[in-house]
Design a protein around this motif. Structure first.
Motif, short mmCIF file in Angstrom:
data_model
loop_
_atom_site.label_atom_id
_atom_site.label_comp_id
_atom_site.label_asym_id
_atom_site.label_seq_id
_atom_site.Cartn_x
_atom_site.Cartn_y
_atom_site.Cartn_z
N GLY A 174 0.80 -1.23 0.00
CA GLY A 174 0.00 0.00 0.00
C GLY A 174 0.82 1.27 0.00
O GLY A 174 1.60 1.51 -0.90
N ASP A 180 4.32 5.68 -2.86
CA ASP A 180 3.07 4.95 -2.95
C ASP A 180 3.39 3.60 -3.59
O ASP A 180 3.52 3.50 -4.81
CB ASP A 180 2.07 5.75 -3.80
CG ASP A 180 0.72 5.06 -3.90
OD1 ASP A 180 0.63 3.88 -3.52
OD2 ASP A 180 -0.22 5.71 -4.38
N HIS A 211 -8.75 -3.13 -7.27
CA HIS A 211 -8.57 -2.92 -5.83
C HIS A 211 -8.21 -1.46 -5.53
O HIS A 211 -8.70 -0.87 -4.57
CB HIS A 211 -7.46 -3.83 -5.30
CG HIS A 211 -7.90 -5.24 -5.05
ND1 HIS A 211 -9.19 -5.57 -4.69
CD2 HIS A 211 -7.22 -6.42 -5.10
CE1 HIS A 211 -9.28 -6.88 -4.54
NE2 HIS A 211 -8.10 -7.42 -4.78
N HIS A 212 -7.33 -0.90 -6.36
CA HIS A 212 -6.88 0.47 -6.14
C HIS A 212 -8.02 1.47 -6.30
O HIS A 212 -8.02 2.53 -5.66
CB HIS A 212 -5.75 0.80 -7.13
CG HIS A 212 -4.81 1.86 -6.64
ND1 HIS A 212 -4.19 1.81 -5.42
CD2 HIS A 212 -4.39 3.02 -7.22
CE1 HIS A 212 -3.41 2.86 -5.27
NE2 HIS A 212 -3.54 3.62 -6.33
N ARG A 215 -9.62 2.35 -3.03
CA ARG A 215 -8.74 2.87 -1.98
C ARG A 215 -9.30 4.10 -1.26
O ARG A 215 -9.22 4.19 -0.03
CB ARG A 215 -7.37 3.17 -2.57
CG ARG A 215 -6.39 3.81 -1.61
CD ARG A 215 -5.02 3.83 -2.21
NE ARG A 215 -4.15 4.80 -1.59
CZ ARG A 215 -2.89 4.98 -1.90
NH1 ARG A 215 -2.33 4.25 -2.84
NH2 ARG A 215 -2.16 5.89 -1.29
N ARG A 218 -11.67 3.07 1.52
CA ARG A 218 -11.31 1.92 2.35
C ARG A 218 -11.04 2.27 3.80
O ARG A 218 -11.12 1.42 4.68
CB ARG A 218 -10.09 1.22 1.73
CG ARG A 218 -9.84 -0.18 2.25
CD ARG A 218 -8.74 -0.86 1.46
NE ARG A 218 -9.19 -1.17 0.12
CZ ARG A 218 -8.46 -0.99 -0.98
NH1 ARG A 218 -7.26 -0.47 -0.90
NH2 ARG A 218 -8.94 -1.31 -2.16
#
Length: 381
Positions: A174, A180, A211-212, A215, A218
């Motif tokens: 992450g 990053d 998934h990103h 973010r 999340r």
């Protein structure tokens, strides 16, 4: 100073030096020294040919180091040996660096560090900061990794699956410090897709993008985890979702399914649902069946039990969970969730508290502790 350009050129320049006869460790050291000079000098006097400049300076750094350490020199190196910068096999060099940095003889932590340094072009300080370890510790880890692969031939075929696992490890770290790592993993995987055209590489890229995309939703402002079912889907990045789905569809069309494509398909189904209630859990169970068939992974079986619980009801989910080893990571947390869904808050509260004690991270521990406290408060009330 174009830091992105420097990082993109790093693996190419290392590859050129290796093909000219430098050992991998010496080549990587020389390129890092050349990058330092670039950072110092380019803002005031940028070269017309950045790649050629880096190759020339890095080769000179390598020659200087070789002359200064005659005991490690196997042949006489003279200033006249320096060839002029010319065309190089950029894609091949970079691809071989991916393979070399993910060599099976390296530990996962060492493979990740070496990949970020040699392929990603990050400095030791940046990598150390991202992994929250002292710079000296990371320097030692990278040095050991370079020594380990120093005798590996540069032109041997590599294992794409190992490279993908290393990149996924990077992605899952992450964000920490000024690097990053999720974004860096996506950048490196994009390059690998362009070089290989491999459907599983594309599957990993799709999985990362999907998934990103979630973010921003999340975590809460205080850093606490927000479960998927509770996330504000309006904060998901629809551009990344669209790109991930497009990449995945192109990979699936080649009809050579792999585990990252299957995982990306599951992520796409979650991303496609406007609300959690509209999630196509039946199709997610089917994709987990494919993933289990491909990998036999206990983690995939555990996640499948959750999907079965959503698709067929919590009792079916608990039945699927009962077939698995209770010692699996997060097994207790899944049991707690399914027991709560099944109307048994007493058992669920106990299991949430138990799961919190063995949680692998502080945010996850805090989340599970809050779940236990929520149920206990309801029971007392």
């Amino acid at each position: 100073m174009d830091e992105t350009l420097l990082r993109a050129l790093t693996p190419t320049v290392i590859g050129v030096l290796v093909r000219r006869g430098a050992g991998f460790a010496a080549a990587e050291d020389a390129v890092q020294e050349a990058l330092i000079e670039a950072v110092r000098g380019w803002p005031d006097d940028p070269p017309r040919d950045p790649k050629g400049w880096l190759i020339t300076v890095a080769w000179r750094k390598f020659l200087d180091a070789a002359r200064a350490d005659a005991s490690r020199r196997h042949r006489e190196l003279r200033a006249g040996d320096e060839p002029a910068p010319g065309p190089s096999q950029d894609a091949d060099d970079t691809l071989q660096l991916y393979f070399l940095c993910a060599h099976p003889s390296l530990t996962p932590a060492s493979a990740v560090a070496l990949t970020l340094r040699a392929v990603g072009g990050l400095t030791t300080r940046q990598i150390a900061q991202a992994y929250l370890v002292p710079e000296a510790t990371m320097a030692q880890r990278i040095s050991r990794a370079k020594r380990t692969v120093s005798g590996v031939r540069f032109d041997r075929p590599g294992d794409v699956a190992t490279v993908l696992r290393v990149l996924y490890l990077v992605f899952n770290e992450g964000y920490s410090g000024d690097v990053d790592l999720a974004g860096e993993a996506i950048r490196l995987t994009r390059r690998l897709v362009a070089m290989t055209g491999h459907e599983e590489v594309a599957g990993l890229l799709a999985l990362m993008l999907l998934h990103h995309a979630r973010r921003p939703a999340r975590t809460a402002p205080d850093g606490s985890l927000i479960p998927l079912a509770e996330q504000d889907r309006g904060r998901w990045d629809t551009r990344l979702i669209a790109e991930g789905v497009e990449v995945l569809q192109a990979a699936l069309a080649r009809d050579r399914l792999g585990e990252f494509q299957a995982q990306a398909a599951i992520a796409a189904l979650h991303a496609d649902a406007p609300t959690v209630e509209e999630t196509d859990w039946a199709q997610i169970v089917e994709w987990y069946d494919e993933l289990v068939r491909l990998t036999g992974s206990p983690v995939a079986r555990l996640n499948r039990a959750v999907a079965v619980g959503e698709s067929e009801g919590p009792k079916a989910g608990l039945a699927a969970l009962a077939e698995l080893d209770p010692g699996l990571p997060r097994h207790t947390a899944v049991a707690a969730y399914l027991h709560e869904r099944d109307g048994d808050p007493v058992t669920a509260a106990r299991l949430y508290a138990e799961a919190a004690r063995s949680a692998p991270s502080l945010p996850e521990r805090a989340h599970l502790t809050r779940q236990a406290a929520r149920l206990n408060a309801r029971l007392r009330g």
